[in-house]
Design a protein around this motif. Sequence first.
Motif, PDB file in Angstrom:
ATOM      1  N   PHE A 148      53.568  34.025  34.239  1.00 44.10           N
ATOM      2  CA  PHE A 148      52.724  34.981  34.998  1.00 44.10           C
ATOM      3  C   PHE A 148      52.565  36.137  34.514  1.00 44.10           C
ATOM      4  O   PHE A 148      51.198  36.402  34.939  1.00 44.10           O
ATOM      5  CB  PHE A 148      53.820  35.169  36.295  1.00 44.10           C
ATOM      6  CG  PHE A 148      53.273  36.156  37.119  1.00 44.10           C
ATOM      7  CD1 PHE A 148      52.311  35.861  38.159  1.00 44.10           C
ATOM      8  CD2 PHE A 148      53.749  37.241  37.274  1.00 44.10           C
ATOM      9  CE1 PHE A 148      51.999  36.790  38.814  1.00 44.10           C
ATOM     10  CE2 PHE A 148      53.529  38.247  38.231  1.00 44.10           C
ATOM     11  CZ  PHE A 148      52.379  38.075  38.901  1.00 44.10           C
ATOM     12  N   GLN A 152      48.055  36.926  33.011  1.00 39.64           N
ATOM     13  CA  GLN A 152      47.141  38.069  33.266  1.00 39.64           C
ATOM     14  C   GLN A 152      45.891  38.176  32.236  1.00 39.64           C
ATOM     15  O   GLN A 152      45.064  39.051  32.749  1.00 39.64           O
ATOM     16  CB  GLN A 152      47.870  39.311  33.613  1.00 39.64           C
ATOM     17  CG  GLN A 152      48.942  39.258  34.644  1.00 39.64           C
ATOM     18  CD  GLN A 152      48.504  38.790  35.877  1.00 39.64           C
ATOM     19  OE1 GLN A 152      47.504  39.166  36.498  1.00 39.64           O
ATOM     20  NE2 GLN A 152      49.457  38.154  36.802  1.00 39.64           N
TER      21      GLN A 152
ATOM     22  N   ALA B  59      57.082  43.345  37.918  1.00 40.96           N
ATOM     23  CA  ALA B  59      56.370  42.233  38.705  1.00 40.96           C
ATOM     24  C   ALA B  59      55.745  42.843  39.978  1.00 40.96           C
ATOM     25  O   ALA B  59      54.603  42.227  40.274  1.00 40.96           O
ATOM     26  CB  ALA B  59      57.560  41.248  39.184  1.00 40.96           C
ATOM     27  N   ILE B  63      51.861  42.153  40.968  1.00 40.45           N
ATOM     28  CA  ILE B  63      51.620  41.527  42.162  1.00 40.45           C
ATOM     29  C   ILE B  63      50.631  42.404  42.860  1.00 40.45           C
ATOM     30  O   ILE B  63      49.524  41.993  43.404  1.00 40.45           O
ATOM     31  CB  ILE B  63      52.726  41.084  42.902  1.00 40.45           C
ATOM     32  CG1 ILE B  63      53.410  40.013  42.154  1.00 40.45           C
ATOM     33  CG2 ILE B  63      52.465  40.704  44.394  1.00 40.45           C
ATOM     34  CD1 ILE B  63      54.728  39.563  42.878  1.00 40.45           C
ATOM     35  N   SER B  64      51.124  43.562  43.165  1.00 41.00           N
ATOM     36  CA  SER B  64      49.993  44.538  44.033  1.00 41.00           C
ATOM     37  C   SER B  64      48.689  44.613  43.315  1.00 41.00           C
ATOM     38  O   SER B  64      47.705  44.828  44.167  1.00 41.00           O
ATOM     39  CB  SER B  64      50.752  45.849  43.960  1.00 41.00           C
ATOM     40  OG  SER B  64      50.881  46.348  42.795  1.00 41.00           O
ATOM     41  N   THR B  66      47.005  42.467  41.150  1.00 38.72           N
ATOM     42  CA  THR B  66      46.157  41.323  40.990  1.00 38.72           C
ATOM     43  C   THR B  66      46.248  40.420  42.423  1.00 38.72           C
ATOM     44  O   THR B  66      45.108  39.895  42.805  1.00 38.72           O
ATOM     45  CB  THR B  66      46.684  40.484  39.698  1.00 38.72           C
ATOM     46  OG1 THR B  66      48.057  39.937  39.913  1.00 38.72           O
ATOM     47  CG2 THR B  66      46.622  41.340  38.644  1.00 38.72           C
ATOM     48  N   VAL B  67      47.501  39.962  42.935  1.00 41.67           N
ATOM     49  CA  VAL B  67      47.375  39.047  43.798  1.00 41.67           C
ATOM     50  C   VAL B  67      46.485  39.729  45.104  1.00 41.67           C
ATOM     51  O   VAL B  67      45.753  38.847  45.690  1.00 41.67           O
ATOM     52  CB  VAL B  67      49.019  38.881  44.166  1.00 41.67           C
ATOM     53  CG1 VAL B  67      49.019  37.779  45.509  1.00 41.67           C
ATOM     54  CG2 VAL B  67      49.326  38.011  43.055  1.00 41.67           C
TER      55      VAL B  67
END
Lengths: 313, 334
Positions: A148, A152, B59, B63-64, B66-67
């Motif tokens: 994960f 990127q 993490a 996440i903040s 890219t997601v």
Amino acid sequence: MTGPSMTTPDTQIFHDSPIDSAYRARWWAGRVAVYGLLILWAVICLFPVYWTLTTSFKMAPDVMKGHMVPWVDYSPAWLGWRSLGLSPDTLGDESTVRAEFLKRFSNSAVVSLASSVLAVVLGSLAAYGLSRFSYKFAWMRNADISFFFLSQLILPPVVLALPMLVLYKELALLDTRIGLILLYTLSVLPIVIWIMRDQFSSIPTELEEAALVDGLSIWGAFLTIILPIALPGMVAAFILSLVLTWNEYFFAALLTSTHANTLPVMVASQTGSQGISWWSMAALSWAAILPLIVIGVVLERYIIKGMAAGAVK
Amino acid sequence: MILIAAGQLAQVLGWYAFGFENWRPTLYAYVLWAICLCWGQVLQHGEHGKRTLFVLPAALFVISLTVFPLLFGLIIAFSDWNLSSPTGRQFNDLDNVWQMWADPFYWNAMLNMVWYVLAILVEYAIAFGLALALNAEIRARKFFRVAFLLPLMLSPVAVSWMIGKSMLEPRFGPIARLGRLLGWDDPSFFGNPWIAKAAIMVMDAWTFIPFMMIMILAGLQAIPKELNEAAKVDGANGWRAFWEVTFPMMLPVSITAILIRIIFKLKLADIVINVTSGGPGGATDTVTSFIFREYRDRSNVGYGTLLAMVYLVVIVIVMTVLMKLADRFARPRT
């Protein structure tokens, strides 16, 4: 010169046989080829830097006549640097261009330093955790979490750019240094994790086990025992991040306009507008790359270490 | 934990009531929530929570950043949103898709990417040669290493001026002068589509060959010296020893280097934006630079996002296939 018998060729005992000389000829040919290649490529690598530096001291006729060597076929002048306000005679005066340049320079420095520090901190922690403990987060295990993070790297910046632009507008982060720092941290984080995972997995686990037996907590062992050992890797990751973030142009061009724009944006915006005043562009470009040249020459070892990490498994 | 989430929700609802001027408080709330989450982990799980603390910050950060934008991007990809127009965002179903389908410049940019990626093979050959030369017994190794590394350090924007705009300048640039000396009457590098493409390739290669070279060099240095000596003893000459010993040994490293290089190549934009802005006639356009101009010239956020999303899908598919192939190919032959 001890005796006449030594100097006369007749008494020479070891003659080169034809095989020997053929071998030696081949050896010399190999040497010449290797050095020829190396020197040729060194010239290819260094010439643009040399060209830019010398051009920044040229005047218009010198540029047009294609003069190359200072003092030999043209006499250097401070023309380019004067337009930047950085030549000796203008250094004391007020200069808007210099103020602009210094502002961009400090923006670049702040943004790249802060994001590199942030990336190294976050990345080292994550890499350490992933190389030592096993996690389970929903269906994701260690390998998935690593993937994960590293995936990127594949994400092209352009995919994030426009949503980010709109998002930052809503968050009032557009044209701020914080906004750039966050994005740059994101963009170098996979590389930092990649390097640091390699670094941590080369440290034997017995070290922490001994520390834990001695009564240190996990974090205590990490901070006092492991970090000092992993320092070279961290420096390598830091330098590499620094170079990448210093050079970043795409996000900076999209997300900044007047306050937070960095040096590459300034260089790029001057490219179109200045026409043929090569000397000032050359001076600007050279001033922009100078920190990198210094880093490259001084810290070359770490950069190579960082890039070679993960190449050999 | 639930309490915080509820508090946050109340806050979100509260914003509409009080009407903050922007969404900045959401960001603060997110950071606060993240900190509470980390802290909560430690309180709830003790020792195990402390372990989680290593990975969690990174993490949450990723996440903040890219997601959320990706999800958000999916929404705006299917809308007509021109930042300079007053109407704001409007859904337009699949209009963007049809527009993309009929956009020759986008597909042209995609095709250009194929050419740019193919150029990596040449870069690889050069990088391998240089790594071999650096690995030979030479003097002044340190000097050559620093010199070879330098192009990688320089910012692409500066490079595009230094090489693209000044050295390749058709009238006064040193390379144009050299070209004229060699009998090329009209050395204009950015008039002819193929020459322009080649020029961009050369500049990009100039920047990134050091990167591949260093990876290959690291691989070469990891090969035990005895192997080459054994090959010599067995009577293999240099050429055969290279192809039968060194090259197969280098295969995994080479594949890693090429894959990473492809990833970087797919992001190629800075040089194109600053030297040619895609010209002549889109011959040097990359997908990234095309979308960049789509935004800068037409502030067309919706359409640009869709193009970027499609690009992402293509990249993911291509990279997955390549990695699968590489996996099969790199398996050491016994």
